[in-house]
Design an enzyme around this catalytic site. Structure first.
Site: not given
Ligand code: DGL
Length: 278
Positions: A10-11, A73, A154, A187, A189
């Site tokens: 993931d990012s 992600c 984050e 997402c 997150h």
């Molecule tokens: N967690 C990520 C997603 O599912 C990326 C969030 C990001 O880096 O903007 O899209």
């Protein structure tokens, strides 16, 4: 049987929300996780940049012997799944959009109003509506990008007023105007703020792709005879900037386990140029 690890990436720390489901269901599997914390967020970047970063990480995971890559992600899954598969044809690569779209199509009736929330790149790609409507053409779908949520998550700003106000900034009007009854957390997150969302809008039915991807992982392992058979090994969590928050979040998310866990900082530039030992 195959005792090589499964690679997740993931990012940043969002993809960690997929990991407990796998650990609970398949405790013999080992995980290598990569969070690109030095370059997060991806969702507001150009697709070409997201692609370049994702290729580097997939290469790193393959070089470290993974048997399967899980793109934990939505941003990467919605923009570069085909490219990642083409680059590593010998390793199955799973995206997170399709399993979640199947869950929506399977569980939502024709009178449902479905909302998708995600990063700018995910929403711009239109990947969720396309996939869901392909499976169930009559569904009513609206989507909105919520770019300020990932940086707050984050930073570990979770159960508090700032987060709640930010959620309301994006969702109050969107949910009411579109009469949304089912919300897809597009997402990885966002499961970390699921409680906030549910508290603010208790009537919402929430679909969490981080949970839905487990079945695809199990099916892929089974189809390719890749299940592990060995005793528990060590799970390794790499970050391109190993922050305190990243480590704390892993401890928090995995508090139910007694697995061995290692944390490693990895500079991908150096790794590529000099072959830095992982
Ligand atoms: N967690 C990520 C997603 O599912 C990326 C969030 C990001 O880096 O903007 O899209």
């Amino acid at each position: 049987m195959d005792n090589r690890p499964i690679g997740f990436f993931d990012s940043g720390l969002g993809g960690l929300t997929c990991v407990p489901y796998l650990m609970r269901a398949l405790p013999l599997e080992r995980i290598i996780y990569f969070g690109d914390t030095a370059r997060t967020p991806y969702g507001s970047k150009a697709v070409s940049t997201i692609r370049a970063f994702s290729m580097e990480i997939a290469d790193f995971l393959v070089e470290n012997g993974v048997k399967l890559i899980v793109i934990a992600c939505n941003t990467v899954s919605s923009t570069c799944l085909a490219e990642l598969r083409a680059r590593h044809p010998g390793v199955p690569v799973l995206g997170i959009i399709s399993p979640a779209a199947h869950a929506v199509a399977k569980t939502c009736g024709a009178d449902s109003h479905i909302g998708i929330i995600g990063t700018k790149a995910t929403i711009r790609s239109d990947a969720y509506p396309r996939k869901i409507l392909h499976l169930s053409p009559a569904l009513d779908i609206a989507q909105i990008a919520c770019p300020a949520l990932v940086p707050l998550i984050e930073e570990g700003i979770l159960q508090n007023e700032i987060m709640d106000l930010t959620i309301r900034y994006y969702l109050d009007h969107f949910l009411a105007y579109n009469r949304i009854d089912t919300l897809v957390l597009g997402c990885t997150h966002y499961p970390l703020i699921r409680k906030n969302i549910q508290k603010l809008y208790p009537y919402l039915r929430i679909i969490d792709p981080s949970e839905e991807i487990l079945q695809s992982i199990q099916d892929t392992l089974e189809r390719n005879v890749l299940f592990a058979a060995a005793e528990k090994g060590e799970h390794v969590f790499y970050a391109s900037d190993l922050s305190e928050n990243f480590v704390n979040m892993i401890h928090r998310i995995l508090e139910f386990t007694n697995f061995d866990i290692a944390f490693k900082n990895i500079d991908l530039d150096r790794y590529r140029k000099e072959g830095q030992a992982p």
